[in-house]
Design an enzyme around this catalytic site. Structure first.
Site, PDB file in Angstrom:
ATOM      1  N   ASN A  37       0.850  -1.198   0.000  1.00 27.85           N
ATOM      2  CA  ASN A  37       0.000   0.000   0.000  1.00 27.85           C
ATOM      3  C   ASN A  37       0.887   1.250   0.000  1.00 27.85           C
ATOM      4  OD1 ASN A  37      -0.348  -1.467   2.789  1.00 27.85           O
ATOM      5  ND2 ASN A  37      -0.749   0.632   3.361  1.00 27.85           N
ATOM      6  N   ASP A  38       0.773   2.133   0.950  1.00 26.23           N
ATOM      7  CA  ASP A  38       1.368   3.482   0.860  1.00 26.23           C
ATOM      8  C   ASP A  38       2.840   3.530   0.414  1.00 26.23           C
ATOM      9  OD1 ASP A  38      -0.867   3.474   2.449  1.00 26.23           O
ATOM     10  OD2 ASP A  38       0.035   4.510   4.129  1.00 26.23           O
ATOM     11  N   PHE A  97       4.542   0.611  10.263  1.00 31.23           N
ATOM     12  CA  PHE A  97       3.578   1.383   9.476  1.00 31.23           C
ATOM     13  C   PHE A  97       4.292   2.540   8.753  1.00 31.23           C
ATOM     14  CE2 PHE A  97      -0.961   0.457  11.242  1.00 31.23           C
ATOM     15  CZ  PHE A  97      -0.800  -0.884  10.938  1.00 31.23           C
ATOM     16  N   ARG A 159       0.089   8.274  13.851  1.00 33.82           N
ATOM     17  CA  ARG A 159       0.983   7.562  12.921  1.00 33.82           C
ATOM     18  C   ARG A 159       1.339   8.382  11.682  1.00 33.82           C
ATOM     19  NH1 ARG A 159      -3.918   4.568  12.768  1.00 33.82           N
ATOM     20  NH2 ARG A 159      -5.123   4.975  10.876  1.00 33.82           N
ATOM     21  N   ASP A 160       2.209   7.772  10.879  1.00 35.68           N
ATOM     22  CA  ASP A 160       2.626   8.281   9.568  1.00 35.68           C
ATOM     23  C   ASP A 160       3.445   9.566   9.665  1.00 35.68           C
ATOM     24  OD1 ASP A 160       0.969   6.169   8.887  1.00 35.68           O
ATOM     25  OD2 ASP A 160      -0.724   7.425   8.322  1.00 35.68           O
ATOM     26  N   GLU A 214      -4.832  10.509   7.974  1.00 33.65           N
ATOM     27  CA  GLU A 214      -3.643   9.690   7.791  1.00 33.65           C
ATOM     28  C   GLU A 214      -2.634  10.413   6.886  1.00 33.65           C
ATOM     29  OE1 GLU A 214      -5.062   5.147   8.201  1.00 33.65           O
ATOM     30  OE2 GLU A 214      -5.478   5.961   6.229  1.00 33.65           O
ATOM     31  N   TRP A 297      -8.563   1.395  -0.272  1.00 33.63           N
ATOM     32  CA  TRP A 297      -8.938   0.408   0.748  1.00 33.63           C
ATOM     33  C   TRP A 297     -10.301  -0.190   0.414  1.00 33.63           C
ATOM     34  CZ3 TRP A 297      -5.339  -1.542   3.523  1.00 33.63           C
ATOM     35  CH2 TRP A 297      -4.235  -0.776   3.909  1.00 33.63           C
TER      36      TRP A 297
END
Ligand code: FRU
Length: 480
Positions: A37-38, A97, A159-160, A214, A297
């Site tokens: 994913n990202d 993550f 996060r991120d 996010e 997603w």
């Protein structure tokens, strides 16, 4: 190599041997096998571009996140590298993550989120997320340095991290969720290890603006400051916010030590079905470049049956229009992939379809709106996708048609003003990216044409259409 990394590498090799390539991209970053994913840790350091991405090397579904890694000398030709990070310490037990990379005096330093499920696996209400460091002296092997920042009380989702250097300090934005509302928090450090909270730079005012923001990114563009993020839970409004989650930006002004003053409300960055978690970085010459995850997603992903899932967009360059809109265009480096040019010049269609050919990956054309009265006119990829001007609705529509996995439907933008529409279109084995009028709008979607149904064509329905300056290229593979 640590055991977890060695295991993951073995797994990837085994899966790679079984991968099927009917949908596998020719000129987009994707995992050798398994899930991604990202985009993470995008950086140009010591003359090399690095792209990492969220990766599950054990199968084609999302699972405990690793960081896959690829490198390039020219931003277009890429080489897979060994997996950079695997989960396994007590602080990142259930996932490494998303995060970023910085150049700490020549040391490639990754800042990522260590994720732990405190309750059942997948129970989002009971998680622990901390920001962690990992460093590399050779750009390939990474040593974890442990957590450097824990979530403050009352914040569960945290996060991120995206870090940059400015005014003699390191700065970090982090996506967070407080009282069921999304926010972006700003921290400051002198050494990347000890972080002080500065302020909340933006937050959702109500549930309609998202319960979690996010993947924040915060950077100057021309005279403005852009806060890019991927909010979860935005309310759909007409043609806007139609995907499961969104990605977009607020525009404003910011100086270190001050509040972020927003001058323009949230605007989606891409109007297609599949564009999420974009991250930017600066090229060696200072251009602001971006990759995004070219999926969404909870979408059906037919390539899972082929042993892999997920791809990144082509690299895009950001700029700001005079009207204060963030423009996205393909990075100029992509032209290096072009093979022989095919040219048709002007093409008129009247209630008909004209086939341009197969093995064409980049198409440039202008729709003469003033001279086209067809109810619908545009281009098609086999039967799997059409991009057309809907004359009555005054919209440019991207429609995909893959009933079997349930991927049918439209995304669209209002027709920009002017008599002509300039389109630059990239078609890979399972994707289409449309750049409108030099980046004024973009539409990115995954499409799944059957083998033998990949030819590009032009068409006009109920009337005639005039296309000019039609040209196309086959693009070379990006893999070394
Ligand atoms: C965004 C995201 C991030 C997280 C990562 C996990 O797509 O949910 O917030 O770090 O994916 O894979």
């Amino acid at each position: 190599m640590r055991k977890t990394l060695a295991q993951a590498e073995q797994m990837i090799e085994a899966l790679r041997a079984q991968r099927q390539d009917a949908y596998y991209p020719r000129f987009h970053l994707a995992a050798q096998a398994g899930w991604i994913n990202d985009p993470n840790g995008l950086i140009c350091i010591n003359g090399v571009y690095h792209a990492f991405y969220q990766h599950h090397p054990y199968d084609e579904n999302w699972g405990p996140m690793h960081w896959a890694h690829a490198t390039s000398n020219d931003l277009v030709h890429w080489q897979h590298q060994p997996i950079a990070l695997a989960p396994g310490e007590d602080y990142d037990r259930d996932g490494c993550f998303s995060g970023c990379a910085v150049d700490d005096e020549g040391v490639l330093t990754l800042i990522y989120t260590g994720h732990v499920w405190l309750g059942k696996i997948g129970d989002d209400d009971q998680v622990r997320e901390v920001q962690c460091l990992a460093t590399s002296h050779d750009g390939v092997n990474f040593v974890k340095q442990g957590p450097v920042l824990a979530a403050p009380p009352g914040i569960q989702h945290f996060r991120d991290p995206k870090v940059w250097r400015e005014a003699g300090s390191w700065w970090m934005v982090i996506g967070a969720k407080e009282n069921q509302l999304g926010q972006v928090r700003l921290y400051r450090s002198s050494d990347l290890r000890d972080w002080q909270f500065e302020r909340i730079i933006a937050q959702a005012q109500d549930a309609a603006q998202g319960y979690m923001w996010e993947c924040p990114d915060f950077f100057p563009l021309a005279e403005q400051q852009v806060l890019l993020f991927s909010p979860q839970g935005l309310a759909a409004q007409g043609y806007r916010n139609r995907n499961r989650f969104q990605s977009g930006y607020l525009l404003g002004h910011w100086q270190p030590g001050q509040d972020f003053t927003v001058t323009q409300p949230f605007c989606e960055l891409d109007a297609g079905h599949d564009f999420y978690a974009p991250q930017t970085f600066t090229a060696a010459d200072g251009r602001r470049l971006l990759f995004a995850w070219m999926d969404m997603w909870e979408s059906a992903m037919p390539s899972k049956a082929h042993g892999w899932a997920g791809a990144l967009t082509v690299p895009r360059e950001l700029s700001l229009s005079a009207q204060g809109k963030v423009l996205m265009n393909p990075a100029s480096e992509l032209s290096a992939l072009r093979g022989e040019q095919r040219q048709w010049g002007a093409v008129n269609c009247h209630n008909q379809q004209q086939i341009l050919g197969s093995n064409l990956h980049e198409l440039l054309m202008t729709v003469n709106l003033a001279a086209s009265e067809a109810e619908r006119c545009g281009m098609a990829v086999g039967k799997a996708a059409r991009l057309y001007v809907d004359h009555q609705a005054r919209r440019l529509v991207l429609e995909r048609f893959s009933p079997e996995p349930g991927l049918c439907g439209c995304r669209s933008i209002g027709l920009p003003g002017g008599d002509t529409l300039r389109l630059r279109i990239f078609v890979d084995r399972s994707s289409i990216e449309v750049f409108v009028n030099q980046g004024e709008a973009c539409l990115t979607s995954r499409i799944y044409p059957a083998d033998g149904d990949r030819h590009l064509s032009l068409f006009a329905e109920a009337g005639s259409a005039q296309f000019t300056d039609v040209q196309a290229w086959e693009l070379a593979s990006i893999w070394r």
